[in-house]
Design a protein around this motif. Sequence first.
Motif, mmCIF file in Angstrom:
data_model
loop_
_atom_site.group_PDB
_atom_site.id
_atom_site.type_symbol
_atom_site.label_atom_id
_atom_site.label_comp_id
_atom_site.label_asym_id
_atom_site.label_seq_id
_atom_site.Cartn_x
_atom_site.Cartn_y
_atom_site.Cartn_z
ATOM 1 N N TYR A 48 5.534 4.983 -9.641
ATOM 2 C CA TYR A 48 5.032 4.229 -10.557
ATOM 3 C C TYR A 48 6.112 3.502 -11.807
ATOM 4 C CZ TYR A 48 2.369 1.705 -14.739
ATOM 5 O OH TYR A 48 2.630 0.943 -16.011
ATOM 6 N N ILE A 49 6.191 2.369 -12.097
ATOM 7 C CA ILE A 49 7.444 2.178 -12.858
ATOM 8 C C ILE A 49 7.135 1.443 -13.486
ATOM 9 C CG2 ILE A 49 9.366 0.487 -12.684
ATOM 10 C CD1 ILE A 49 9.953 2.516 -11.021
ATOM 11 N N ALA A 50 5.892 0.339 -14.101
ATOM 12 C CA ALA A 50 5.525 -0.464 -15.050
ATOM 13 C C ALA A 50 4.570 -1.637 -14.353
ATOM 14 C CB ALA A 50 6.816 -1.184 -15.873
ATOM 15 N N THR A 51 4.005 -1.630 -15.660
ATOM 16 C CA THR A 51 2.347 -2.992 -15.596
ATOM 17 C C THR A 51 3.159 -3.700 -16.253
ATOM 18 O OG1 THR A 51 0.185 -1.501 -16.007
ATOM 19 C CG2 THR A 51 0.482 -3.757 -15.763
ATOM 20 N N LEU A 52 3.111 -4.928 -15.420
ATOM 21 C CA LEU A 52 3.778 -5.989 -15.444
ATOM 22 C C LEU A 52 2.459 -7.673 -15.742
ATOM 23 C CD1 LEU A 52 5.563 -8.270 -17.044
ATOM 24 C CD2 LEU A 52 6.642 -8.299 -14.030
ATOM 25 N N ASP A 53 2.209 -8.106 -16.549
ATOM 26 C CA ASP A 53 0.816 -8.830 -16.204
ATOM 27 C C ASP A 53 0.006 -8.438 -15.962
ATOM 28 O OD1 ASP A 53 2.953 -11.182 -17.711
ATOM 29 O OD2 ASP A 53 3.411 -11.528 -15.315
ATOM 30 N N GLY A 54 -0.339 -6.846 -16.673
ATOM 31 C CA GLY A 54 -1.962 -6.168 -15.697
ATOM 32 C C GLY A 54 -1.759 -6.221 -14.445
ATOM 33 N N ARG A 55 -0.350 -5.634 -13.946
ATOM 34 C CA ARG A 55 -0.514 -5.681 -12.198
ATOM 35 C C ARG A 55 0.832 -3.749 -12.462
ATOM 36 N NH1 ARG A 55 -0.215 -8.993 -7.099
ATOM 37 N NH2 ARG A 55 0.233 -7.493 -5.746
ATOM 38 N N PRO A 56 0.279 -3.069 -12.154
ATOM 39 C CA PRO A 56 1.011 -1.954 -11.695
ATOM 40 C C PRO A 56 1.695 -2.180 -10.753
ATOM 41 C CG PRO A 56 -0.673 -1.228 -11.186
ATOM 42 C CD PRO A 56 -1.224 -3.278 -11.758
ATOM 43 N N TYR A 57 3.621 -1.873 -11.141
ATOM 44 C CA TYR A 57 4.343 -1.605 -10.166
ATOM 45 C C TYR A 57 4.790 -0.595 -9.774
ATOM 46 C CZ TYR A 57 4.336 -6.960 -10.521
ATOM 47 O OH TYR A 57 4.576 -8.357 -10.258
ATOM 48 N N HIS A 58 5.390 0.281 -8.172
ATOM 49 C CA HIS A 58 5.669 1.546 -8.311
ATOM 50 C C HIS A 58 7.028 0.855 -6.835
ATOM 51 C CE1 HIS A 58 1.448 1.451 -8.583
ATOM 52 N NE2 HIS A 58 2.379 3.294 -8.387
ATOM 53 N N ASP A 59 7.959 2.123 -7.323
ATOM 54 C CA ASP A 59 8.794 1.734 -6.148
ATOM 55 C C ASP A 59 8.562 2.176 -4.993
ATOM 56 O OD1 ASP A 59 11.180 0.966 -6.582
ATOM 57 O OD2 ASP A 59 12.225 2.909 -7.795
ATOM 58 N N PHE A 60 9.472 1.842 -4.267
ATOM 59 C CA PHE A 60 9.408 2.011 -2.535
ATOM 60 C C PHE A 60 9.565 3.896 -2.738
ATOM 61 C CE2 PHE A 60 10.158 3.058 1.848
ATOM 62 C CZ PHE A 60 8.933 1.520 2.591
ATOM 63 N N PRO A 61 8.768 3.908 -1.769
ATOM 64 C CA PRO A 61 8.722 5.818 -1.657
ATOM 65 C C PRO A 61 9.650 6.330 -1.092
ATOM 66 C CG PRO A 61 6.449 5.242 0.156
ATOM 67 C CD PRO A 61 7.520 3.721 -1.003
ATOM 68 N N LYS A 102 0.937 -1.144 0.047
ATOM 69 C CA LYS A 102 -0.001 -0.052 -0.132
ATOM 70 C C LYS A 102 1.370 1.025 -0.220
ATOM 71 C CE LYS A 102 -3.265 -2.123 2.534
ATOM 72 N NZ LYS A 102 -4.265 -2.075 3.402
ATOM 73 N N LEU A 103 2.175 1.534 0.970
ATOM 74 C CA LEU A 103 2.469 2.647 1.145
ATOM 75 C C LEU A 103 3.411 2.471 -0.225
ATOM 76 C CD1 LEU A 103 4.923 1.862 4.221
ATOM 77 C CD2 LEU A 103 3.574 3.834 3.412
#
Length: 409
Positions: free
Chosen positions: A167-180, A159-160
């Motif tokens: 936001y980094i990218a979407t892979l297999d339909g799931r968005p990925y974000h870096d650590f804040p 959640k953080l």
Amino acid sequence: MSRITEWRKLPVSLNELCIATTLCCGQSFRWRQSDDQTWTCTLRGRIVQLTQDKSHLRYRSIWPSACEAPPTPPSSIPPTVDEDSETDDTKSLIMHYLNLEPDLETLYAQWSASDPNFKKKAPKFTGVRILRQDAWEALIGFICSSNNNIVRISQMVDKLCTHYGRYIATLDGRPYHDFPEPDALTGKDVEAHLRELGFGYRAKYISRTAKMVAEEREHGWLDGLRNPESPAYGRTVSPGGQMKPEGRDGYREAHEKLLDLQGVGPKVADCVCLMGLGWGEAVPVDTHVWQIAQRDYKFGRGKHSSLTKATYDAVANHFRKLWGKEAGWAHSVLFTADLRAFAERLTTKAEVSIKGDTRPSAEPEVRQQQTVRRVAVKRELEQDERNVVVKVEELVMNSSERVKRQRRK
């Protein structure tokens, strides 16, 4: 459109690295395992994927496009990028993050020579490495671990990243974000928002600690507490946050300074020192480690009959004296071994037959065949109390149980 590298590989044996154990034994809370045994996480501005066989570690990276919003629909065939280009340092990042430089078999041999208990238990749990995580991520992750279990910690960290990370990218339909970054968690509404997201009292600790690191300490202060023998990847330390002298005094100073932060007690400080700042002599002592000390190292008597601050220090000092400079690493191997959820169980398959006399008093002849079988388990690891609940999906009856049933018949 995201850029993706081809799969590449590093020659690493399972004795030197086991990612299935290292990535899910309570060090990091952001790695996700897929059904194809691929592990995925964002690191330093990219998605990193890992998988492993008995002789090689395979990896690739997915890089963000110029657009910060997830593509709609997400592309399933992103263009590739050559890792040999100057823009992709994934190989060196992985080697740093997984701490691949030390010869682990040599370390295991050293710890085994000084400790019969380690020698007995560790051979079944090879390849456990201490990650070189970002110090800030380790700090927040272990603040979230207070009175919590690993599933909820992972959910909180996710959640953080989702609400405050880039936001980094979407892979297999799931968005990925870096650590804040720390300054992303300093807003006036952060604490209230985190409470809405289910962080409870930890929301205040996270918000307050973020402000202390981002606004009340000099730039680079946290990384300035790092062991100079274990530099942070890609980070520089400002003049006001110089690396401290190596040795026990440097570790003690780092530990004490971390205690000034909100939500950081001795165990959290030692977790950050060990897994985020590179102090190998840091030995986090929680209830589970205390149980190991009682059971295997004769603690729990006299003045050390309960886990107090004095007992905490006594246990940690005992392990430092026993295992040396990397005592925290050795302690983590024993902690993992004690879980048993990662083990391959040695079971006994018994074939029972009654020869001649079939009366109940007749002794059965038992022919035993030893087989190694992986038992499917469901584990719930309490990060604070370190309780483990194991559900065995397959039961192989040992010879004595089979004989008893035969006799009852």
